[in-house]
Design a protein around this motif. Structure first.
Motif, PDB file in Angstrom:
ATOM      1  N   PRO A   1       9.527  14.623  -0.690  1.00 36.16           N
ATOM      2  CA  PRO A   1      10.926  14.214  -0.557  1.00 36.16           C
ATOM      3  C   PRO A   1      11.825  15.033  -1.473  1.00 36.16           C
ATOM      4  O   PRO A   1      11.378  15.527  -2.508  1.00 36.16           O
ATOM      5  N   SER A   2      13.101  15.193  -1.061  1.00 30.30           N
ATOM      6  CA  SER A   2      14.065  15.882  -1.931  1.00 30.30           C
ATOM      7  C   SER A   2      14.446  14.975  -3.100  1.00 30.30           C
ATOM      8  O   SER A   2      14.668  15.437  -4.206  1.00 30.30           O
ATOM      9  N   SER A   3      14.540  13.665  -2.825  1.00 29.09           N
ATOM     10  CA  SER A   3      14.765  12.722  -3.914  1.00 29.09           C
ATOM     11  C   SER A   3      14.165  11.382  -3.510  1.00 29.09           C
ATOM     12  O   SER A   3      13.841  11.153  -2.346  1.00 29.09           O
ATOM     13  N   GLY A   4      14.059  10.494  -4.481  1.00 26.01           N
ATOM     14  CA  GLY A   4      13.440   9.201  -4.222  1.00 26.01           C
ATOM     15  C   GLY A   4      11.987   9.188  -4.632  1.00 26.01           C
ATOM     16  O   GLY A   4      11.430  10.231  -4.986  1.00 26.01           O
ATOM     17  N   ALA A   5      11.364   8.021  -4.576  1.00 24.71           N
ATOM     18  CA  ALA A   5       9.996   7.870  -5.059  1.00 24.71           C
ATOM     19  C   ALA A   5       9.075   7.377  -3.947  1.00 24.71           C
ATOM     20  O   ALA A   5       9.492   6.623  -3.068  1.00 24.71           O
ATOM     21  N   TYR A   6       7.841   7.834  -3.971  1.00 22.09           N
ATOM     22  CA  TYR A   6       6.826   7.412  -3.017  1.00 22.09           C
ATOM     23  C   TYR A   6       5.619   6.938  -3.803  1.00 22.09           C
ATOM     24  O   TYR A   6       5.006   7.700  -4.543  1.00 22.09           O
ATOM     25  N   HIS A   7       5.317   5.655  -3.684  1.00 24.36           N
ATOM     26  CA  HIS A   7       4.133   5.115  -4.341  1.00 24.36           C
ATOM     27  C   HIS A   7       3.084   4.813  -3.302  1.00 24.36           C
ATOM     28  O   HIS A   7       3.338   4.105  -2.336  1.00 24.36           O
ATOM     29  N   LEU A   8       1.927   5.375  -3.485  1.00 20.93           N
ATOM     30  CA  LEU A   8       0.821   5.144  -2.570  1.00 20.93           C
ATOM     31  C   LEU A   8      -0.233   4.339  -3.332  1.00 20.93           C
ATOM     32  O   LEU A   8      -0.824   4.852  -4.296  1.00 20.93           O
ATOM     33  N   ASP A   9      -0.434   3.133  -2.927  1.00 18.70           N
ATOM     34  CA  ASP A   9      -1.385   2.249  -3.595  1.00 18.70           C
ATOM     35  C   ASP A   9      -1.114   2.197  -5.101  1.00 18.70           C
ATOM     36  O   ASP A   9      -2.033   2.241  -5.927  1.00 18.70           O
ATOM     37  N   GLY A  10       0.187   2.166  -5.448  1.00 17.52           N
ATOM     38  CA  GLY A  10       0.574   2.030  -6.846  1.00 17.52           C
ATOM     39  C   GLY A  10       0.723   3.352  -7.587  1.00 17.52           C
ATOM     40  O   GLY A  10       1.313   3.396  -8.662  1.00 17.52           O
ATOM     41  N   ALA A  11       0.218   4.443  -7.024  1.00 20.05           N
ATOM     42  CA  ALA A  11       0.297   5.732  -7.728  1.00 20.05           C
ATOM     43  C   ALA A  11       1.526   6.507  -7.250  1.00 20.05           C
ATOM     44  O   ALA A  11       1.832   6.517  -6.057  1.00 20.05           O
ATOM     45  N   ASP A  12       2.235   7.155  -8.190  1.00 21.07           N
ATOM     46  CA  ASP A  12       3.438   7.910  -7.855  1.00 21.07           C
ATOM     47  C   ASP A  12       3.039   9.282  -7.300  1.00 21.07           C
ATOM     48  O   ASP A  12       2.526  10.139  -8.031  1.00 21.07           O
ATOM     49  N   VAL A  13       3.276   9.490  -6.010  1.00 13.34           N
ATOM     50  CA  VAL A  13       2.890  10.753  -5.372  1.00 13.34           C
ATOM     51  C   VAL A  13       3.669  11.932  -5.955  1.00 13.34           C
ATOM     52  O   VAL A  13       3.179  13.047  -6.053  1.00 13.34           O
ATOM     53  N   GLY A  14       4.918  11.659  -6.384  1.00 13.78           N
ATOM     54  CA  GLY A  14       5.776  12.715  -6.915  1.00 13.78           C
ATOM     55  C   GLY A  14       5.203  13.408  -8.142  1.00 13.78           C
ATOM     56  O   GLY A  14       5.552  14.544  -8.445  1.00 13.78           O
ATOM     57  N   THR A  15       4.320  12.718  -8.876  1.00 11.99           N
ATOM     58  CA  THR A  15       3.763  13.324 -10.089  1.00 11.99           C
ATOM     59  C   THR A  15       2.427  14.014  -9.838  1.00 11.99           C
ATOM     60  O   THR A  15       1.841  14.576 -10.752  1.00 11.99           O
TER      61      THR A  15
ATOM     62  N   LEU B   1       0.849  -1.198   0.000  1.00 12.28           N
ATOM     63  CA  LEU B   1       0.000   0.000   0.000  1.00 12.28           C
ATOM     64  C   LEU B   1       0.885   1.248   0.000  1.00 12.28           C
ATOM     65  O   LEU B   1       0.651   2.201  -0.743  1.00 12.28           O
ATOM     66  N   ILE B   2       1.910   1.207   0.855  1.00 11.58           N
ATOM     67  CA  ILE B   2       2.842   2.335   0.956  1.00 11.58           C
ATOM     68  C   ILE B   2       4.205   1.820   0.562  1.00 11.58           C
ATOM     69  O   ILE B   2       4.654   0.781   1.070  1.00 11.58           O
ATOM     70  N   GLU B   3       4.882   2.505  -0.364  1.00 10.04           N
ATOM     71  CA  GLU B   3       6.196   2.047  -0.777  1.00 10.04           C
ATOM     72  C   GLU B   3       7.126   3.235  -1.005  1.00 10.04           C
ATOM     73  O   GLU B   3       6.873   4.077  -1.872  1.00 10.04           O
ATOM     74  N   LEU B   4       8.163   3.329  -0.159  1.00  7.15           N
ATOM     75  CA  LEU B   4       9.173   4.365  -0.326  1.00  7.15           C
ATOM     76  C   LEU B   4      10.418   3.716  -0.905  1.00  7.15           C
ATOM     77  O   LEU B   4      10.848   2.665  -0.448  1.00  7.15           O
ATOM     78  N   VAL B   5      10.974   4.368  -1.958  1.00  9.25           N
ATOM     79  CA  VAL B   5      12.191   3.847  -2.554  1.00  9.25           C
ATOM     80  C   VAL B   5      13.233   4.961  -2.590  1.00  9.25           C
ATOM     81  O   VAL B   5      13.042   5.970  -3.280  1.00  9.25           O
ATOM     82  N   GLY B   6      14.325   4.778  -1.824  1.00  3.43           N
ATOM     83  CA  GLY B   6      15.453   5.726  -1.843  1.00  3.43           C
ATOM     84  C   GLY B   6      15.063   7.148  -1.498  1.00  3.43           C
ATOM     85  O   GLY B   6      15.556   8.093  -2.119  1.00  3.43           O
ATOM     86  N   VAL B   7      14.183   7.287  -0.504  1.00  2.19           N
ATOM     87  CA  VAL B   7      13.686   8.639  -0.194  1.00  2.19           C
ATOM     88  C   VAL B   7      14.668   9.388   0.706  1.00  2.19           C
ATOM     89  O   VAL B   7      15.079   8.891   1.745  1.00  2.19           O
TER      90      VAL B   7
END
Lengths: 412, 235
Positions: free
Chosen positions: B59-73, B3-9
């Motif tokens: 986040p300054s860098s890295g990706a945050y996916h919430l339920d599959g959707a990219d929050v950064g976009t 559901l929540i996925e942080l990658v290299g944040v």
């Protein structure tokens, strides 16, 4: 959030911060009312001066004995007899002065008037029927004095409203008899009410034929009383004023055998010069008052600005919370826009109300003051207040709305 | 997928030219229905992590996916919608609006959700207050409530839009222990209803109540393991 909810929320927020809202409204209110009243007073004064001068007669030239350029030296007794009835008759000639419409010789002296047991003192003017059209006066009841009256030295008189009231109360003076000095005159007509200007009360006058005045009245009043105190001329229109001026000037120079115009023993004053001087003065007054009003508006505006800035910065935290709960920046902005608009409108409406109430009330409190309601002043001041309220209410809010919720929540 | 996925944040704050690394390349995945406690000392970066999870900060860098959707976009409007419907946030300082009675505080997210009927908003707000045991306090202003009651109003506000995720930042930090216990019981209840609960704390007692314990220090995750209570039966 719907507009209805936004308005409700704005209303609640205004009520919640009663004191602050009241101060904001007060700042706007005073600024706007000050502008309306000061500009109104200035324009009112200007209007009164203009109408007072206009009521003296339009397109009028006044020929007076003595020279303006030499002032007090020649302006005394020696020059008092320089204007005669013959001068007036010459000026009336359509051949010599084609641009002069009407000529009214004037001779004036103050007399005691008696009717029954009533006494009154008023300036008595001997003149011709042309006086009425030159001075733009009307006979409201009875009839005017006529050329025949002038020829036959008839003992007839026209009276102003103040004279009529003083001698006869509310009953009509027409057909009654009064003593001017100790000469009985029959009153043939009453003049329209023209009001008082700064220097002369135009309702406290008596007009009699100039011939009668010279023969019956002024011969007793002194050695020079028979000469004219002025000749009033009217031009056909305001555009022919300067032509009439030149014609009258050269004719009188010739009749008085004066070769150097600088040594003229008379002075011609156009009424318009008086008018333009007076309106220049009152325009200056209006600008001065408008400047004072602008400063009042500015001070009020700065007050509004401060309150708005404090009010918004105090609520940055609330903005952060609302964003954390799902408010978009547009929603936040709309809320502050509604608040600022409501405060601005309230202040504006109350300010205009107070200004208008003052405009209606001041003439009752201060006799002689006139306040003109100036639509541009109202519109301008409301606009300025609205812009100040919106800019300083909404701009800081929009900046806060762009912060990330956590930055806003952390702010103190 | 989690559901929540942080990658290299990572999150870097610039303070007067000095860069502060609040988070250094954090990877974290939380599945639906988990009850996770994030523990760390003050300044460890746990609050920053929570704010990023709650879409309150980026986040300054890295990706945050919430339920599959990219929050950064996502733009501001999408983010507002996520905060409104997907996530319920509970703050240490409650952050209630003092001039509004309890139920008006609770209905705020429903207004931003676009529910026009005041009647319906009120019903839902009252229901949420009932769920936290404050049915009889709905007309009280926050100043008339105890700290524990205020925090329960805040929890009702977080629950009122029925979000899948509840994020709590030191929810018991300002409370006496008996009041803290009430709050933790409510979190247990939310977890048993199937909601994903992530809470931040520096108190081992509080962290021990979760099913999974993530420890963070100097902006890095140093351990990630099932909590003691998660192994056997709770309590």
């Amino acid at each position: 959030m719907t507009w209805g909810q936004t308005l409700r929320s704005a209303f609640e927020s205004i009520v919640e911060r009663r004191m602050r809202s009241a101060l904001t409204v007060l700042g706007i209110l005073i600024g706007i009312a000050a502008v309306i009243l000061t500009v109104g007073l200035g324009e009112g004064a200007q209007g009164r001066v203009n109408s007072a001068i206009a009521s003296l007669g339009t397109n009028m030239l006044i020929v007076t004995p003595g020279s303006a350029s030499t002032g007090g030296v020649q302006g005394g007794l020696g020059s008092a007899s320089t204007l005669t009835l013959a001068d007036a008759q010459a000026l009336a000639s359509p051949v010599d002065c084609p641009d002069v419409a009407e000529v009214a010789p004037v001779t004036q002296h103050s007399f005691t008037l008696t009717a029954g047991s009533q006494n009154w003192t008023a300036p008595v003017t001997g003149t011709t029927p042309a006086y009425l059209s030159v001075r733009d006066r009307q006979v409201t009841s009875g009839q005017s004095i006529t050329e025949t009256d002038v020829r036959t030295e008839a003992r007839v008189a026209l009276v102003g409203t103040e004279v009529a009231q003083s001698l006869f109360g509310t009953s009509s003076p027409v057909g009654r008899t009064m003593q001017i000095g100790n000469v009985p005159f029959s009153i043939v007509g009453e003049l329209n009410a023209a009001g008082a200007s700064a220097s002369t009360n135009q309702d406290n006058v008596v007009l009699v034929p100039i011939t009668t005045a010279q023969a019956e009245l002024f011969s007793q009043a002194g050695p020079y009383a028979g000469s004219l105190s002025a000749i009033l001329l009217s031009a056909h229109s305001s555009t022919t004023m300067s032509l009439a001026y030149q014609e009258a000037d050269s004719l009188l120079l010739q009749l008085h055998h004066v070769t150097n115009p600088l040594q003229a023993d008379f002075t011609i004053t156009p009424q318009t010069s008086l008018l333009s001087t007076a309106s220049t003065i009152s325009k200056t007054l209006t600008i001065l008052l408008a400047g004072v009003a602008a400063i009042a508006l500015l001070v009020g505006g700065i007050g509004v600005m401060n309150i708005m800035l404090v009010s918004v910065s105090e609520r940055v935290k609330e903005i952060g919370l609302r964003k954390a709960l799902g408010a978009t920046p547009a929603t936040i902005l709309r809320q502050f826009l509604a608040e600022a608009t409501a405060l601005g409108l309230l202040g504006g409406v109350l300010g205009v109300g107070l200004g208008l109430a003052g405009a209606l009330g001041i003439p009752h409190v201060i006799a002689g003051a006139a306040v003109t309601v100036s639509v541009p002043a109202i519109a301008g001041s409301v606009l300025v207040a609205a812009v100040i309220g919106l800019v300083f209410g909404v701009y800081p809010a929009s900046r806060a709305a762009r912060l990330s919720p956590i930055e806003a929540l952390r702010s103190e | 997928m989690a559901l929540i996925e942080l990658v290299g944040v990572s999150k870097i704050y610039g303070v007067g030219g000095v860069e502060v690394h609040a988070l250094r390349s954090v990877d974290l995945a939380v599945g639906g229905g988990e009850y996770v406690a994030i523990m760390g000392q003050s300044g460890s970066g746990k609050s920053t992590l929570m704010h990023i999870l709650g879409c309150l900060d980026v986040p300054s860098s890295g990706a945050y996916h919430l339920d599959g959707a990219d929050v950064g976009t996502m733009d501001e409007i999408d983010l507002a919608d996520v905060r409104n419907r997907r996530i319920g946030f509970v703050f240490q300082q409650f952050h209630l609006l003092g001039r509004l009675p309890a139920w008006r505080n609770v209905e705020l997210p429903l207004m931003y959700m676009g529910i026009r009927s005041r009647q319906r908003r009120r019903e839902r707000a009252e229901k949420a207050l009932e769920a936290v045991g404050l049915a009889d306090r709905s007309a009280h202003r926050p100043t008339e409530l105890s700290g524990g009651q205020q925090q329960r109003v805040a929890i009702a506000r977080a629950l009122v839009t029925d979000p899948a995720i509840i994020l709590a930042d030191e929810p018991t930090g300002n409370l006496a222990s008996d009041q803290a216990e009430e709050i933790l019981t409510i979190f247990e209840g939310m977890h048993s209803e199937g909601r994903t609960v992530v809470l931040i704390t520096h108190e081992p007692d509080v962290g021990g109540r979760a099913r999974r314990l993530v420890r963070i220090r100097d902006g890095r995750i140093i351990s990630d393991e099932p909590a003691a209570s998660g192994v056997g039966s709770a309590g």
